[in-house]
Structure formats: structure tokens, C-alpha cells
Write a protein that holds these residues in place. Structure first.
Motif: not given
Length: 345
Positions: A152-171
Motif C-alpha cells: 500500500e505504501l508503494t502504491a500510495a507513493r506512486a499515487q503521490g507522484l501522480t498527484l504531484q504531477g496533477q498539482v504541478e499541471a493545475f498550478q
């Protein structure tokens, strides 16, 4: 640790759904993603703590199992030693039946004591084996929990990277939107300033009429509205320009040409007083009269050089009064011609 395991699958759904926001503006999506990113970061820390706890529990269980196995080995060695001693003692008792009774009694007591110790050690061995089995089961559970948390931690980290990319895109989108809004606001301020300057140009052309309160200028955003009262341009119930009206429109035409690509809408209005047709004809309604006056002004401006594609003429008769028709002042205010100078292209 169980709560952390149960909540993690829901986290993934919430986080990924949280940034979809199909109907949200980029700035709102950015705020939502940043909020979800903070929640995910907190959840990652909780998972790290839970996984560390599972690792610690597993290490402790492995130590306890090793201790139990050492005790089992020692107990087994004692059981084997006592068993051999018991056999040897039994043989010695059988061999020494003819010797002194006291010695036999001592040997029998020693044999009984060894038997009791043997029984106690065997009982302890069984207890230790059960404890070992329980600890091994707990160790397996701790290992499974640790593996699940690691996944779950590995999946959450991967989701975190995806989310960070979305945050940067929306920024990036938010920054672009802000820049576009600032550019649009700057352009609008420039157009409003230009409109104010253009209104000053028109004011110079009708200054005398404004001082006599026969003309009025107003700015509505990027639109300029010039209102001229009937006596400035026409005789009552007439659509032919007076000499003074022609002179005024001549000045206005030069000012309007200086405004570039702005369109000019000519609107004529009247009061609702009944019209009496003259002997030689005339207008049968205020609608006809206002339409003829609007057309006459537009034609005059076109003849003075204004591009006819920039001109529009409309007669509204008595149907859009500026004041009430129940007083002489109101009727005079309603008999007017309005030049609506539209924003440039």
C-alpha cells in the motif's frame, strides 16, 4: 495498525477522484489537489509508522521464538539426560537388591525425584512448543501485515507522484489563467482609458450644446452615449435637419471619424403626443417620424465621410421613453436623438 490497513484502499479512490473536478476551474482544481496532496502525505506518514511498528513486532516475535527454541533444546537435553539417568538408576536398583536397605531407599528417592523433574520438564516442553506455535502464527500475521502495508505504501507513493504531477499541471494552468486575466484586465483598462479620451473628443464637438443643457455625454464601459434634444437638430414633427443641426452634425462627423473603427448607432425617440397630419401630408405616427429622423442623421454622417458599414439607424417612437409623458418636461426629455458609439473592433 488494522485501521491503517483498512483505510488505505479508500484513500486511493478519494485522492484520484479528488482531482478529477471536470466542472471546476483550474484554480479550484489546484486547491483541491493541494488539499488531497497534503492528506496523502499525512497518510503516507501513518503507513510508514504502521510498517515500522509491524517490523518491530516481527523482530520481537522472532527473538521470542529463538528464545523458546533455545529453551526447548535445553529442556529436551535435560529430558534425555534424566531419562538416561532414570534407566541407569533403575538398573542399579535391580542390581543392588541384596545390599543395604538404606542405600536402596536413597536410590529409590533419587529415582522418584528424577521422575518428577522429568515430568515437569516434559510439561514445560509441551508449553514451550505451544508458545512457539502461537508465536510463529503471530509472526506470520505480522509478516502479512508488513507486506500489505509495504504494498500500500508503494502504491500510495506512486499515487503521490501522480498527484504531484496533477498539482504541478493545475498550478501551470492557474498561472496561465492568472496571466491571461491580468493581460485581459490590462487591455480592458487601456480600452476604458481610450474610451474616456474619445468621449473628450466628442465633448469638444458638442461643448456649446452641453453648456446649454441640450446635449449630454455618458460613458457605459467601452460605449459612449451622446443624447441630443430635439430642438438641436429638428423642427417639431419634422425629419429635415435644421441649419444649426447640420452644423452640429458636421462637427460631430469629424470627431467620429477620429475614433477609428467604432460603430455608431443612431436612435431616434419621441413623446406620445397625438400627431395631426397637415394639409400637405406628414407623418402618421411617432414611429414613422423617429425612423425618418434616424435615417436622416445616419445619411448626413455618411455623406460627411463616415463609413456606412459603421452606421445603424433605428426609430423607437414613443416606446422607450426616458421620462414620464405626463409633464411638459418629461415630454421634452423624450423627444431626443441618441448616438451610441460602440466599442471598436
Amino acid at each position: 495498525m488494522r485501521k491503517a490497513i483498512a483505510a488505505s484502499p479508500l484513500l486511493a479512490l478519494v485522492v484520484l477522484a479528488g482531482c478529477s473536478g471536470g466542472q471546476l476551474k483550474p484554480t479550484e482544481q489546484l486547491e483541491l489537489c493541494q488539499s488531497n496532496s497534503a492528506s496523502l502525505s499525512s497518510r503516507l506518514k501513518e503507513n510508514e509508522t504502521a510498517r515500522t511498528s509491524a517490523e518491530s513486532a516481527r523482530t520481537e516475535l522472532e527473538g521470542r521464538i529463538a528464545d523458546v527454541e533455545s529453551k526447548l533444546t535445553s529442556a529436551q537435553e535435560q529430558v534425555d539426560s534424566l531419562g538416561k539417568s532414570n534407566k541407569d538408576l533403575s538398573a542399579a536398583i535391580l542390581a543392588g537388591k541384596g545390599e543395604q536397605a538404606g542405600k536402596i531407599k536413597d536410590l529409590v528417592g533419587e529415582k522418584d525425584l528424577l521422575g518428577q523433574r522429568l515430568a515437569a520438564l516434559q510439561k514445560e516442553k509441551i508449553t514451550l512448543e505451544r508458545a512457539k506455535t502461537n508465536l510463529q502464527a503471530k509472526l506470520g500475521q505480522a509478516g502479512a501485515a508488513r507486506d500489505k502495508l509495504t504494498g500500500e505504501l508503494t502504491a500510495a507513493r506512486a499515487q503521490g507522484l501522480t498527484l504531484q504531477g496533477q498539482v504541478e499541471a493545475f498550478q501551470g494552468q492557474a498561472d496561465q489563467l492568472k496571466a491571461a486575466e491580468e493581460t485581459a484586465a490590462s487591455a480592458r483598462r487601456a480600452r476604458l482609458n481610450k474610451t474616456h479620451e474619445d468621449m473628450g473628443t466628442l465633448a469638444d464637438a458638442v461643448l456649446k450644446e452641453m453648456q446649454a443643457e441640450k446635449a449630454k455625454l455618458a460613458q457605459d464601459g467601452e460605449t459612449i452615449v451622446l443624447t441630443l434634444q430635439e430642438p438641436v437638430l429638428f423642427e417639431p414633427l419634422q425629419a429635415k435637419l435644421t441649419e444649426g443641426g447640420g452644423a452640429l452634425l458636421d462637427r460631430l462627423s469629424r470627431s467620429l471619424q477620429a475614433l477609428g473603427s467604432r460603430g455608431v448607432r443612431v436612435e431616434a425617440h419621441s413623446d406620445n403626443a397625438p400627431i395631426k397630419a397637415g394639409l400637405f401630408g406628414g407623418f402618421s405616427s411617432h414611429w414613422d417620424l423617429s425612423s425618418a429622423r434616424a435615417a436622416a442623421v445616419a445619411r448626413f454622417l455618411q455623406e460627411r465621410g463616415l463609413d456606412p458599414r459603421r452606421l445603424t439607424a433605428a426609430g423607437f417612437g414613443e416606446f422607450r421613453p426616458a421620462a414620464g409623458n405626463d409633464t411638459p418636461e418629461g415630454r421634452e426629455a423624450n423627444k431626443r436623438l441618441v448616438l451610441v458609439v460602440e466599442p471598436g473592433s
